[in-house]
Design an enzyme around this catalytic site. Structure first.
Site, PDB file in Angstrom:
ATOM      1  N   ASP A 161       0.861  -1.172   0.000  1.00 48.99           N
ATOM      2  CA  ASP A 161       0.000   0.000   0.000  1.00 48.99           C
ATOM      3  C   ASP A 161       0.910   1.239   0.000  1.00 48.99           C
ATOM      4  OD1 ASP A 161      -2.144   1.687  -0.043  1.00 48.99           O
ATOM      5  OD2 ASP A 161      -3.184   0.797   1.656  1.00 48.99           O
TER       6      ASP A 161
HETATM    7  C1  NOJ Z   1      -4.014   3.995   0.136  1.00 52.07           C
HETATM    8  C2  NOJ Z   1      -5.191   3.106   0.315  1.00 52.07           C
HETATM    9  O1  NOJ Z   1      -5.095   2.424   1.555  1.00 52.07           O
HETATM   10  C3  NOJ Z   1      -5.375   2.080  -0.782  1.00 52.07           C
HETATM   11  O2  NOJ Z   1      -6.614   1.454  -0.602  1.00 52.07           O
HETATM   12  C4  NOJ Z   1      -5.283   2.722  -2.134  1.00 52.07           C
HETATM   13  O3  NOJ Z   1      -5.468   1.771  -3.132  1.00 52.07           O
HETATM   14  C5  NOJ Z   1      -3.931   3.397  -2.257  1.00 52.07           C
HETATM   15  N1  NOJ Z   1      -3.808   4.416  -1.235  1.00 52.07           N
HETATM   16  C6  NOJ Z   1      -3.722   4.014  -3.636  1.00 52.07           C
HETATM   17  O4  NOJ Z   1      -4.543   5.097  -3.813  1.00 52.07           O
END
Ligand code: NOJ
Length: 746
Positions: free
Chosen positions: A282
């Protein structure tokens, strides 16, 4: 090799097909890998953010030079086929080995045609609808250049304080798994190589839905039994469905960051489940491994790679530190090769080597996005997701007559209909509820509108809560007065209140999950007028509605219904459509009950459920254990009667009759309880359901087959086991109102 690769890419499928007879797709990737330098391999593992849709770390010329020097494998958050096409051309024509790029985005509940938030979608219990919405999302996103979607989020959540409960399918692993499969099928289609399919990315692996206190980015401590039986099944189902990629999560689990957990990624995901696809971290998660105390910053990237994670979202640490880690001997080149191979394989599975520009078709951008057809589907699906929580005196549906007061800060807020993940859409194109209702009513009735109040009394709290989608403020006292004056002229009041769109989703935890202060106070004043009142509840999570459930005549939970929500809500309010949604997350009676979920274990001193406090029983002095609205609950404009359930051999069957005046859909639910097992099993677990449409006066029989797989469970080693003996099989309209039949298995 570069020339050969280009021939393969640009000479299209005939050459590729010719090649595949002599060499497998795996061979192609291995050959490519053999040509690449260490730096180029590390480049493939690097995933910077491309634009400033959320918070841009890398932009414009910086991205260009990373591409040309082979320092990225993909990017995300760039909107628009023109720019994406330019970047893809740069990679293929000027980057080393002409390797195309992955182009990611969070298309979580629609691209420009926005569907209800996933929690709402799950309340339809309609996996066909979810698959349809995912297919449309894929069509629109690929028409605009995206080939990799950071969806579905399949985190099970038992804590409505966590804002991200909005992004998943609720608290149940069985329903969550069915929905997970539907999303993956819809995004990836039968063939990921089709121009209108993209690669799904199941997230967040794992246990993120159980962050302590419901506070985002917090840590998790959990038993293996809980993991295997409740939190992991939707991930496993997605892998079985052939999902192309997974994203790790932000949380610690039992003291280890999920992103660098060898047990989780190499162990469960890759070894036990046989997943050979791509794992991405993430956002900026690698440095967190150090922040959370799992290792030093310098070793965080090495530990993450070693655990089986392939791509580094945003931090750049794979690119910048793994050479050093290799020299220090804490990782091997094989680990880098394996990760790089999985990135290349993902590109291959998408058909990008055959045609890197397959998603760069400007004509499709014009033809396939926010079409009338897609919007009609979104409107129809939205009506299936609303949950009718109360309908005293069948006040709903309303007739289009007389004077209707529409009051509340969400009544005329077209920019707040979509919900959390909708930054890629054009919310200026979305109708507000007020506009939809006026259009639908025409001259047959009169809508009297008043904004009524702000979201919160406190300006700063509202500013934080509303994020990018502010609702203009007024003076609360003045607004309350205007609302009461409007209400006094009306025959019936509709209150459009609750949370604004950005009060749920990422970084939107709430400690007090009631309707915010000024709105609740206005509701009380409106109730005091004595006029009939309907609450249209906008929310991204279960709320505590103790007062509302007692004092408001009807409550229709409309969640955040997407770009077509205004029309969809209007359809249901005036009876063009009959509500059929049922809750997939429990609505607590009080915040202090949390976590409260239907599939809990039996306490050692069970509560006799006689409505009073019993000392030395597992209950509260001040409130009942029972939630306000249980899992599976939801009303209709018609009524359904359940006959007596019968069990013959392994078939449980029950008749359901529509005893009302309109056609409606009922969601018939089957639960089981394993009475005696090696480890205690929950008081009930959803194991099957059927969504059936029944005409008034009609009766339908639903039959469920009790198979061994629904009677078993996972032990603490993740082994699926079955203990013969007595089971309770339960059937009914929700998790509280169930008939019980005993079933013995030897
Ligand atoms: C953080 C989020 O937790 C995740 O769900 C998302 O896909 C990513 N950012 C990318 O935007």
């Amino acid at each position: 090799m570069k020339r050969l690769a280009q021939l393969l890419y640009l000479g299209a499928s005939i050459i590729f097909a010719g090649c595949s007879s002599t060499s497998t797709e795996e061979q192609f990737v291995d050959d490519l890998l053999a040509e690449m330098s260490l730096e180029e391999k590390l480049g493939q593992l690097n995933l910077p953010v491309g634009g400033d849709i959320v918070s841009g770390a890398v932009k414009g010329s910086e991205l260009d030079s990373l591409i040309v020097s082979g320092k990225i494998g993909g990017f995300f958050n760039v909107k628009g086929v023109e720019e994406i096409s330019r970047l893809q051309h740069l990679a293929v024509e000027r980057g080393p080995h002409a390797i195309p790029l992955l182009v990611g985005a969070d298309v979580v509940h629609g691209y420009e045609t926005i569907f209800p938030i996933p929690l709402a979608l799950s309340c339809s219990w309609d996996s066909t609808a979810v698959e349809r919405m995912a297919k449309i999302s894929a069509i629109e996103a690929t028409a605009d250049g995206v080939n990799w979607n950071y969806s579905p989020m399949v985190d099970i959540c038992r804590d409505p304080r966590w804002g991200r409960i909005a992004e998943g399918s609720g608290e149940d692993p069985y329903l969550g798994s069915i929905m997970a499969r539907a999303y993956v099928r819809g995004y990836q289609g039968d063939d990921m190589k089709s121009d209108s399919s993209l690669m799904a990315c199941v997230k967040h692996f794992a246990f993120y839905g159980a962050v302590e206190g419901g506070r985002d980015y917090n840590s998790v401590d959990m038993s293996r039994e809980n993991m295997f039986n409740y939190y992991l099944p939707p991930f496993k189902a997605s892998v079985e469905q052939g999902v192309g990629s997974l994203m790790t999560s932000f949380n610690l689990v039992n003291g280890q960051h999920s992103t660098s957990s060898d047990w989780l990624i190499n162990g469960i995901l890759r070894h036990d489940w046989g997943f050979d696809g791509l794992v991405v971290t993430d956002y900026n998660s690698i440095p967190e491994v150090a922040t959370m105390g799992c290792t030093t910053e310098s070793d965080a990237a090495a530990m993450t790679l070693k655990a089986g994670t392939d791509m580094d979202m945003v931090s750049g640490l794979f690119l910048n530190t793994l050479c050093d880690a290799l020299e220090r001997g804490i990782i091997t080149e094989k680990m880098i090769d394996d990760a790089c191979r999985r990135v290349l394989r993902a590109k291959q599975r998408l058909g990008l080597f055959e045609n890197p520009y397959k998603y760069c078709n400007p004509q499709r951008t014009k033809d396939d996005i926010f079409t009338t057809e897609h919007r009609n589907v979104a409107r129809e699906i939205a009506t299936e997701t609303f949950v009718l929580l109360k309908n005293q005196g069948s006040i709903l549906p309303l007739k289009k007559k007389g004077k209707i007061a529409l009051i509340g800060p969400l009544a005329d807020a077209g920019n707040n209909m979509c919900g959390c993940w909708s930054m890629l859409c054009r919310d200026d194109l979305h109708k507000s509820l007020l506009t939809s209702m006026k259009e639908a009513i025409g001259d047959s009735a009169e809508i009297l509108y008043a904004k009524g109040c702000n979201i919160y009394y406190d300006e700063t709290t509202q500013l934080m809560a509303a994020g990018l989608r502010q609702i203009p403020r007024g003076d609360d006292r003045q607004l309350h007065r205007e609302a009461l004056s409007v209400a006094s002229k009306a025959d019936v009041i509709i209150a459009a209140m609750g949370e604004c769109a950005d009060m749920s989703g990422e970084s939107a935890s709430r400690a007090d999950i009631t309707i915010p202060d000024t709105q609740r106070e206005l509701l009380k004043q409106l109730v005091a007028t004595g006029k009939p009142i309907i609450l249209l509840l906008f929310t991204g999570r279960p709320l505590v509605l103790d007062w509302e459930s007692e004092n408001i005549n009807a409550i229709l939970n409309v969640w955040f219904g997407g770009s077509e929500a205004g029309d969809a809500i209007t359809d249901v309010v005036f009876g063009e459509k009959v509500p059929s949604g049922k809750l997939t997350a429990t609505f607590p009676r009080a915040i202090g009950q949390i976590p409260v979920y239907y599939n809990h274990l039996m306490p050692s001193h069970p509560d006799p459920q006689d409505g009073v406090f019993n000392r030395y029983c597992s209950n509260y002095i001040d409130i009942s254990n029972e939630p306000l609205y249980p899992f599976g609950y939801g009303l209709s404009y018609t009524s359904f009667d359940y006959g007596t359930a019968t069990l013959e051999n392994n078939k449980l069957s029950v008749e359901i009759s529509n005893t009302g005046k309109v056609e409606g859909a009922e969601i018939v639910q089957l639960y089981i309880r394993d009475k005696v097992a090696r480890i205690a099993r929950p008081v009930k677990e959803l194991k099957a359901f059927e969504r059936i449409a029944i005409k008034p006066g009609e009766t339908q029989r639903v039959t469920f087959t009790i198979t061994p797989d629904i009677l078993g469970y996972y032990d603490s080693n993740g082994k699926f086991v079955f203990d013969p003996g007595e089971f309770e099989i339960m059937v009914g309209p929700d998790s509280r109102s169930l008939q019980i039949v005993t079933y013995n298995v030897n």
